[in-house]
Write an enzyme that holds these catalytic residues in place. Structure first.
Site, PDB file in Angstrom:
ATOM      1  CG  PHE A 171      -0.640   2.522   9.491  1.00  0.00           C
ATOM      2  CD1 PHE A 171      -1.568   3.443   9.962  1.00  0.00           C
ATOM      3  CD2 PHE A 171      -0.011   1.687  10.398  1.00  0.00           C
ATOM      4  CE1 PHE A 171      -1.866   3.527  11.311  1.00  0.00           C
ATOM      5  CE2 PHE A 171      -0.296   1.767  11.759  1.00  0.00           C
ATOM      6  CZ  PHE A 171      -1.231   2.685  12.215  1.00  0.00           C
ATOM      7  CG  ASP A 172      -2.892   4.336   2.050  1.00  0.00           C
ATOM      8  OD1 ASP A 172      -2.184   3.863   1.158  1.00  0.00           O
ATOM      9  OD2 ASP A 172      -3.500   5.421   1.954  1.00  0.00           O
ATOM     10  CG  LEU A 173       3.219   6.593   2.516  1.00  0.00           C
ATOM     11  CD1 LEU A 173       3.660   6.819   3.960  1.00  0.00           C
ATOM     12  CD2 LEU A 173       4.393   6.152   1.644  1.00  0.00           C
ATOM     13  CG  ASP A 174       0.917   8.766  -0.922  1.00  0.00           C
ATOM     14  OD1 ASP A 174       1.798   9.362  -0.291  1.00  0.00           O
ATOM     15  OD2 ASP A 174       1.135   8.130  -1.968  1.00  0.00           O
TER      16      ASP A 174
END
Length: 214
Positions: free
Chosen positions: A8-11
């Site tokens: 997963f990406d975060l932002d």
């Protein structure tokens, strides 16, 4: 789903983080006599900072480094926690963690990414949180490098068993470069035009959950 590992990406994928980031960027631009509204600075959320400062404002590398110092003065003390989870994210992560191994792969510096994940109590769902080591001329300066780092550190040898979820073109391109399939999420900071090459596109968190569990 064939995949056993979800990155997963975060932002823009797990957290809505534009307020803290744009405030920090706004202060850094004001340092150079440039005044922008916060909404105009959402384009900074996601990509490596060096790209945004140089592409959008024509900063030299020296100006970029100076701007980044001003940004960090604000972001590391205040802005980092001016964010919130997208609705339904924690419930989704809890459900997915029972069936898959979950990882964070973000262009945010790794130390900051871990602070955010721990702040929201999400560390119990993730096997590993991987981030950049800086965004200019460092080993993990690109999204591709971060993804490779997460895969190699966790000994994920079969790329067909992993998939990348993100909201920007960097996530889609990084996944492709690393030999992974990708999911573009429309609830983040990207739009449909950014997801050329994505294997899947979902509108919201519920659709993302259903894609993996139904």
């Amino acid at each position: 789903m064939k995949q056993k590992h979800i990155l997963f990406d975060l932002d823009g994928t797990i957290v809505r983080s534009d307020l803290g980031i744009t405030k920090g960027v706004q202060k850094s631009l004001e340092h150079f006599g440039i005044y922008e509204e916060l909404d105009a600075l959402k384009k900074f959320v996601g990509p490596p900072m060096v790209e945004s400062y140089t592409n959008f404002y024509g900063f030299s590398l020296e100006q970029y480094k100076e701007a980044l110092d001003v940004f960090h003065d604000y972001y590391r003390s205040v802005g980092i926690f001016e964010c919130e989870l997208y609705e339904g994210i924690e419930e989704m992560l809890e459900s997915l963690s029972k069936e898959y191994k979950l990882y964070v792969a973000t262009s945010k510096p790794e130390r900051e990414a871990k602070r955010v994940i721990e702040h929201f109590g999400l560390d119990k769902y993730f096997t590993f949180v991987g981030g950049s080591d800086g965004d200019f001329n460092t080993k993990r300066a690109t999204k591709t490098a971060v993804i490779e780092y997460v895969l190699e550190t966790n000994k994920i040898m079969h790329r067909s068993f992993a998939i990348m979820v993100g909201d920007k073109s960097h996530d889609i391109a990084g996944a492709s470069n690393a030999g992974l399939k990708s999911v573009g999420v429309l609830y983040g900071y990207g739009d449909l035009e950014e997801f050329e090459g994505a294997n899947y596109i979902v509108k919201n968190v519920e659709d993302l959950r259903d894609m993996f569990l139904c």
